[in-house]
Design an enzyme around this catalytic site. Structure first.
Site, PDB file in Angstrom:
ATOM      1  N   GLU A  77       5.626  -4.004  -0.316  1.00 24.12           N
ATOM      2  CA  GLU A  77       5.327  -3.817  -1.733  1.00 24.12           C
ATOM      3  C   GLU A  77       4.529  -2.528  -1.796  1.00 24.12           C
ATOM      4  OE1 GLU A  77       2.584  -5.389  -5.347  1.00 24.12           O
ATOM      5  OE2 GLU A  77       3.006  -6.848  -3.789  1.00 24.12           O
ATOM      6  N   GLY A 115       0.810  -1.218   0.000  1.00 25.46           N
ATOM      7  CA  GLY A 115       0.000   0.000   0.000  1.00 25.46           C
ATOM      8  C   GLY A 115       0.833   1.252   0.000  1.00 25.46           C
ATOM      9  N   SER A 116       0.330   2.274   0.672  1.00 27.46           N
ATOM     10  CA  SER A 116       0.901   3.614   0.682  1.00 27.46           C
ATOM     11  C   SER A 116       2.346   3.645   1.185  1.00 27.46           C
ATOM     12  CB  SER A 116       0.033   4.519   1.567  1.00 27.46           C
ATOM     13  OG  SER A 116       0.750   5.605   2.068  1.00 27.46           O
ATOM     14  N   SER A 117       3.201   4.390   0.487  1.00 28.38           N
ATOM     15  CA  SER A 117       4.599   4.537   0.913  1.00 28.38           C
ATOM     16  C   SER A 117       4.691   5.235   2.262  1.00 28.38           C
ATOM     17  CB  SER A 117       5.381   5.336  -0.134  1.00 28.38           C
ATOM     18  OG  SER A 117       5.464   4.644  -1.339  1.00 28.38           O
ATOM     19  N   VAL A 148       2.533   5.172   4.834  1.00 27.64           N
ATOM     20  CA  VAL A 148       2.223   4.221   5.896  1.00 27.64           C
ATOM     21  C   VAL A 148       3.332   3.184   6.024  1.00 27.64           C
ATOM     22  CG1 VAL A 148       0.572   2.478   6.696  1.00 27.64           C
ATOM     23  CG2 VAL A 148      -0.254   4.568   5.581  1.00 27.64           C
ATOM     24  N   ALA A 149       3.882   2.761   4.900  1.00 28.27           N
ATOM     25  CA  ALA A 149       4.957   1.768   4.915  1.00 28.27           C
ATOM     26  C   ALA A 149       6.144   2.258   5.724  1.00 28.27           C
ATOM     27  CB  ALA A 149       5.379   1.440   3.485  1.00 28.27           C
ATOM     28  N   CYS A 188      -0.999  -0.370  -8.532  1.00 24.14           N
ATOM     29  CA  CYS A 188       0.330   0.083  -8.110  1.00 24.14           C
ATOM     30  C   CYS A 188       1.312  -0.004  -9.271  1.00 24.14           C
ATOM     31  CB  CYS A 188       0.823  -0.718  -6.918  1.00 24.14           C
ATOM     32  SG  CYS A 188       0.797  -2.495  -7.158  1.00 24.14           S
TER      33      CYS A 188
END
Length: 552
Positions: free
Chosen positions: A298, A279-281, A283-284, A333
């Site tokens: 990912e 998901g979102s960079s 949040v990652a 993505c």
């Protein structure tokens, strides 16, 4: 994580023809032994309910969140969302799993065979037209995309399950041996589970991404806690029920619905040995810090395509560009975010063809549809900021969709392309703005000359996410130059190169980041869901007449 086949591959006409015959069958879920919903009847008057699964039991919650139908704004699904006061059973469930997992090469090896059988049964179920149609339509209800795109997601998932049926699960745990220094000594390398793990997946592929990552985790002996974006979690809830019907032990997987804050608290308290996040960079990166690096990612990708100097098959290349940028309303993505076009292509009909292909997309067949993470206003505001850059121009789109009932919390714009001069893109004040990922039907197009290829490569080098890419050229020298000076983990090269459409038969994932996670292949499963353990056997015998040597 990521996306013509729904996420990741394009079905042949024959496959689509045979499976769309399912539309002539009853779509009622009543004859499906695992299903608890009827896709066509989900509505405000008959809302579906999505439960949680923990410690082998389906449970509700004190809080029911309402999901709006993305096409008409009606409240049509109720989610039993766990709040921060209700996470204890999930924490306890993960804590019951040891670090050596539910199975490993030395413990309960019969479970490798069990999962081979479960997988074979699930593959057969998804191959049934009525079952594949059920999931295709369910995906359409919560993440609107064309039937072909939704069916493609089911098809990839079914093929993945076929790939890992029977003995293929135990083959994932294949070990190796190296001779030692003396008689009786050998070193053995084993693939070892992490034990308690977590999986967090996004909305855009509500079946494919969670199933592929979940099954990979289970194959290697882990106990996963799975969270799917609540907007689409009904799809995976129904798939969990199918897996239980096929023999999946109820206690092997926990399934939770919650908001991000609650899930973050749960992860900190449960302290899983590894978490897979797609998901979102933004949040990652937060999770990477919170979980002290015990994470595989990912994350998002601002994905690029370069059209080389050798122009050929303009119609085909234009069609692939349209699919890459706008299928699933650009909510992949792997979607084409920027197109670097050699000046030779600008002398062809490529851009007019791109415009024509984009404008034939319509809401009626969901070849364009609601954007679930950006509002209409946010996307149009971004376009206006880009158009303030000197030399930029709107090629097509840039307007809201008309005559629809999509709720305002979601976005609805026509497929959009903005041209920006390459020199302007590279300016410090413009670069971050241009390279901002808009998870919708939106792309940047620019042009370069022969002597400007180093500028293009510089633009690629400065990007921070390296998921998918395409180099459209059959010139081996050009391909060598671009591939050798770029890094994207899934890169397509050649005349038929694309950025989206990854099937189950090759690695899909980023490169350039040690936390990068792959999906789909045996290599991806081993890298993400197991670690290396070395066991050195040293049986002897001791040399004849051995004596204690001097101290060293």
């Amino acid at each position: 994580m990521q996306r013509v086949f729904a996420c990741r591959t394009r079905p042949s006409r024959n496959i689509l023809k045979s499976f769309t015959s399912a539309l002539n069958l009853s779509r009622s879920s009543h004859s499906l032994p695992f299903a608890t919903v009827d896709v066509e009847e989900i509505s405000q008057s008959q809302p579906a309910k999505v439960l949680n699964l923990v410690q082998g039991k389906w449970t509700g919650s004190s809080n029911w969140n309402t999901i709006l139908d993305p096409l008409n704004g009606e409240s049509f699904i109720k989610i039993a969302e766990v709040d921060e006061t209700e996470i204890k059973p999930f924490v306890e469930s993960l804590s019951k799993c040891s670090k050596h997992g539910l199975h490993n090469p030395f413990k309960s090896p019969e479970r490798y065979l069990l999962y081979g059988d479960i997988t074979a049964k699930a593959a057969r179920m998804l191959s049934l037209p009525k079952v594949s149609d059920f999931f295709s339509r369910l995906i359409q209800r919560v993440a609107p995309k064309s039937y072909q795109q939704a069916f493609g997601e089911v098809y990839v998932t079914q093929k993945f399950l076929e790939n890992f049926s029977g003995d293929q699960v135990r083959f994932l745990a294949r070990s190796f041996s190296v001779p030692g220094n003396h008689l009786g000594q050998q070193s053995h390398g084993y693939r070892w589970p992490y034990g308690p793990v977590a999986i967090v997946t996004p909305f855009n592929f509500p079946l494919e991404i969670p199933v592929l990552q979940l099954m990979g985790a289970l194959y290697m002996g882990n106990k996963p806690l799975l969270k799917v974006d609540s907007k689409v979690s009904i799809v995976m809830e129904q798939m969990m029920r199918l897996l239980h019907y096929c023999g999946l032990p109820m206690e092997d997987v926990d399934y939770i619905n919650s908001d991000g804050k609650t899930m973050n608290k749960l992860l900190l308290e449960a302290n899983p040995q590894m978490t897979l996040f797609t998901g979102s960079s933004r949040v990652a990166e937060k999770l990477a810090v919170d979980l002290k690096g015990r994470i595989k990612l990912e994350d998002a990708g601002f994905d690029w395509k370069i059209l080389g100097p050798d122009v050929q098959e303009v119609d085909y290349v234009a069609w692939v560009c349209d699919q890459d940028a706008y299928a699933c309303s650009g909510q992949k993505c792997s979607a084409q975010s920027i197109l670097f076009m050699h000046e030779n292509w600008s002398k062809t009909t490529l851009l007019p063809k791109l415009k024509d292909l984009a404008e034939r997309r319509k809401l009626e067949d969901l070849t364009i549809g609601p954007v679930l993470t950006f509002t209409t206003g946010a996307m149009l505001e971004h376009a206006e900021k880009l158009l303030d850059i000197p030399g930029s121009k709107l090629l097509f789109g840039g307007k809201p969709l008309e005559n629809h009932s999509i709720p305002s919390i979601y976005g609805a714009i026509k497929p959009t392309a903005v041209y920006i001069p390459l020199e302007e893109i590279l300016k410090v004040n413009n670069y971050e703005l241009v390279m901002k990922e808009i998870f919708g039907p939106f792309q940047i197009i620019t042009e370069y000359k022969d002597d400007q290829l180093p500028m293009v490569l510089d633009a690629l080098e400065r990007m921070h996410a390296h998921l998918t890419a395409a180099v459209v050229s059959n010139d081996p020298i050009f391909l060598q130059e671009v591939i050798g000076k770029s890094v994207n983990g899934t890169t397509y090269a050649g005349l038929r190169a694309r950025t989206t459409g990854a099937p189950q038969n090759h690695w899909f994932g980023p490169a350039g980041d040690p936390r990068g996670a792959g999906i789909g292949t045996p290599e991806a499963i081993k890298v993400v869901w197991s670690c290396h353990r070395e066991i050195i056997y040293d049986y002897g015998p001791l040399p004849r007449n051995w004596e204690i040597p001097p101290s060293t």
